[in-house]
Design an enzyme around this catalytic site. Structure first.
Site, PDB file in Angstrom:
ATOM      1  N   GLU A 165       0.840  -1.212   0.000  1.00 23.39           N
ATOM      2  CA  GLU A 165       0.000   0.000   0.000  1.00 23.39           C
ATOM      3  C   GLU A 165       0.869   1.252   0.000  1.00 23.39           C
ATOM      4  OE1 GLU A 165      -3.212   0.049   2.865  1.00 23.39           O
ATOM      5  OE2 GLU A 165      -3.259   2.233   2.841  1.00 23.39           O
ATOM      6  N   LYS A 193      -7.007  -0.978  11.542  1.00 23.45           N
ATOM      7  CA  LYS A 193      -6.470  -1.373  10.229  1.00 23.45           C
ATOM      8  C   LYS A 193      -5.208  -0.559   9.943  1.00 23.45           C
ATOM      9  CE  LYS A 193      -6.067  -1.303   5.585  1.00 23.45           C
ATOM     10  NZ  LYS A 193      -5.123  -0.474   4.819  1.00 23.45           N
ATOM     11  N   ASP A 213       4.422 -14.524  10.983  1.00 18.09           N
ATOM     12  CA  ASP A 213       3.101 -14.944  10.514  1.00 18.09           C
ATOM     13  C   ASP A 213       2.092 -13.816  10.734  1.00 18.09           C
ATOM     14  OD1 ASP A 213       0.580 -16.066  10.293  1.00 18.09           O
ATOM     15  OD2 ASP A 213       1.110 -17.932  11.301  1.00 18.09           O
ATOM     16  N   HIS A 229      -2.033  10.708   0.939  1.00 13.98           N
ATOM     17  CA  HIS A 229      -2.293   9.396   0.359  1.00 13.98           C
ATOM     18  C   HIS A 229      -2.226   9.449  -1.166  1.00 13.98           C
ATOM     19  CE1 HIS A 229      -3.747   5.333   0.896  1.00 13.98           C
ATOM     20  NE2 HIS A 229      -4.475   5.517  -0.187  1.00 13.98           N
TER      21      HIS A 229
HETATM   22  C1  MEV Z   1      -5.468   3.336   5.332  1.00 13.85           C
HETATM   23  O1  MEV Z   1      -4.801   2.165   4.910  1.00 13.85           O
HETATM   24  C2  MEV Z   1      -5.478   3.434   6.832  1.00 13.85           C
HETATM   25  C3  MEV Z   1      -6.261   4.613   7.435  1.00 13.85           C
HETATM   26  O2  MEV Z   1      -7.596   4.588   6.937  1.00 13.85           O
HETATM   27  C4  MEV Z   1      -6.232   4.438   8.914  1.00 13.85           C
HETATM   28  C5  MEV Z   1      -7.114   5.385   9.678  1.00 13.85           C
HETATM   29  O3  MEV Z   1      -8.133   5.853   9.162  1.00 13.85           O
HETATM   30  O4  MEV Z   1      -6.800   5.609  10.872  1.00 13.85           O
HETATM   31  C6  MEV Z   1      -5.663   5.903   7.006  1.00 13.85           C
END
Ligand code: MEV
Length: 446
Positions: free
Chosen positions: A86, A283, A299, A396
């Site tokens: 990513e 995430k 793992d 991003h």
């Molecule tokens: C993107 O991979 C992860 C985010 O969405 C985490 C978050 O919103 O805290 C940027």
């Protein structure tokens, strides 16, 4: 095309497997054969090594391998290897590392190292009898019968720490567990734990069978259902944290330090009480965690399963990180349960894993736990910092821009043009296409 099942696929050579796949699923299109072959390593020994990590291998699947430098962890500067596809994850980690570099860096503490495994069995005899038998006969035998398996581990300071008999019949009829705690030192320990547990299963069966304390009906009722480690390791856990005076929280967006601190804490509090947000919040943490777990040959499925179970241990899914503001001090931390190894598994086999561990200064498993937790915390810091200031898309999309440009096969000059073009604004797919058209780029048809 109607596909047919195949017998003995695993026995075919690599080329035969590819031929069969391309013939049966891809209309014989040789372009697909070429794609697979393009990813074979020219070094035949290295290629074979990778093929033998798994089964039915027909090619390699590349993953970008990047470095996030400038991580000050417990006073030591680390450059952290990250395997992740990513865009913006490595950049975010690097930014967070830099942010905390002159504020004392990251501090970590191992809170526990115990791992857990179970022999799950059913038994319909009396609980009191079983309990007596466990304490006076079985427990000792379990330690004795596993002495060979645990010998080397005990030598290294680990082994089986404790074995308990657990009554679960209130939840499931006749269901009991032999629950054991393990210390596996520098290995993740899955094979070690599972070998011990399988011996537990055999010993349990043998000893009940041989005992005159149980009647035939009790003996017949015993069934060892399975012996397996748990990937939930709430007692194998590390804390990583950062802290600083609120006034030191300067951000290039121009937001005031107090407002930044308040909004940041609010964002963490929201993830603590709102599972929809907690899932995305965690995430983001796992973006950092998994990338280091992968780069060090560990793992990531186990790591993911464990983190999410821990995040819901009190009955509602919640944030893995926490934040406090007290007496002018901003504090941000993560408690991450994680079981990783620096010996065994891929660690001595995969050349890049070897490289990662060497780069990290050949860490112990506890040190690696700390580095991984720091990477998760840094990632979350970077995400929340963007979210409560500029928004996530600016950074991003800047990192994602190359993916969009590569999709259109633009030239290197055009890439450079777009990097400048989006210097002060958020990149978007739509704007790239519009601008390519305006420029009359060959990359865009009509
Ligand atoms: C993107 O991979 C992860 C985010 O969405 C985490 C978050 O919103 O805290 C940027």
């Amino acid at each position: 095309m109607k596909q047919q099942p195949i017998e003995g696929f695993s026995k075919l050579s690599k080329q035969e497997k590819i031929d069969w796949i391309v013939q049966n699923y891809l209309e014989g299109d040789q372009e697909y054969t070429a794609i697979l072959q393009q990813y074979w390593n020219a070094d035949i020994k290295l290629q074979k090594l990778h093929e033998e990590f798994s089964e039915n291998t027909i090619s390699n699947f590349y993953m970008p391998y990047g470095i996030a430098p400038n991580f000050l962890i417990n006073g030591e500067l680390k450059a952290i290897p990250m395997a992740v596809e990513e865009s913006s994850v490595v950049a975010a980690a690097s930014n967070a590392a830099k942010f905390w570099l002159d504020k004392g860096g990251f501090k970590t503490k191992i809170i526990g190292e115990n791992k857990i495994g179970h022999t799950h069995f059913t038994f319909s005899g009396e609980w009191e009898k079983l309990q007596y038998f466990f304490h006076h006969v079985l427990k000792q035998k379990l330690f004795e019968d596993t002495a060979n398996i645990t010998h080397n581990m005990r030598h290294r300071g680990g082994g089986i720490l404790e074995i308990e008999l657990v009554n679960k019949t209130a939840l499931l009829e006749d269901y009991y567990q032999l629950k054991a705690n393990f210390n596996t030192q520098d290995s993740m320990g899955a094979n070690f734990i599972n070998s011990c547990l399988e011996q537990f299963g055999s010993t349990l069966k043998r000893e009940i069978e041989a005992s005159d304390q149980f009647g035939q009906a009790d003996k017949d009722s015993l069934s060892v259902v399975m012996n397996i480690l748990s990937n939930f390791t709430p007692e194998c856990i590390v804390r990583a944290e950062v802290s600083c005076k609120i006034e030191d929280l300067k951000d290039p967006s121009g937001i005031k330090a107090e407002e930044f601190a308040w909004k940041f804490k609010q964002a963490v509090n929201i993830a603590e009480i709102e599972p929809y947000r907690a899932t995305t919040h965690n995430k983001g943490i796992m973006n950092g965690v998994d990338a280091v777990v992968m780069a060090t040959g560990n793992d990531f499925r186990a790591t993911e399963a464990c983190a999410h179970t821990y995040a819901s241990k009190d009955g509602q899914y919640t944030s893995l990180t926490h934040c406090s503001i007290e007496e002018g001090i901003f504090r941000f931390w993560i408690d991450l349960p994680i079981s990783v190894g620096v010996v065994g598994g891929l660690t001595n086999l995969h050349p890049l894993v070897k490289f990662s561990l060497a780069l990290l200064g050949k860490p112990s498993a506890k040190e690696l736990m700390s580095i991984i937790a720091v990477s998760g915390l840094a990632q979350n810091f970077a995400a929340l910092r963007s979210l409560v200031t500029t928004g996530i898309q600016k950074g991003h999309m800047k990192m994602h821009l190359f993916n969009i440009l590569n999709q259109y096969g633009v030239t290197e000059e055009e890439k450079q043009y777009f990097v400048n073009y989006f210097k002060d604004k958020t990149a978007s797919h739509h704007e790239v296409v519009t601008e390519l058209k305006r420029l009359g780029s060959k990359a865009i048809k009509n």
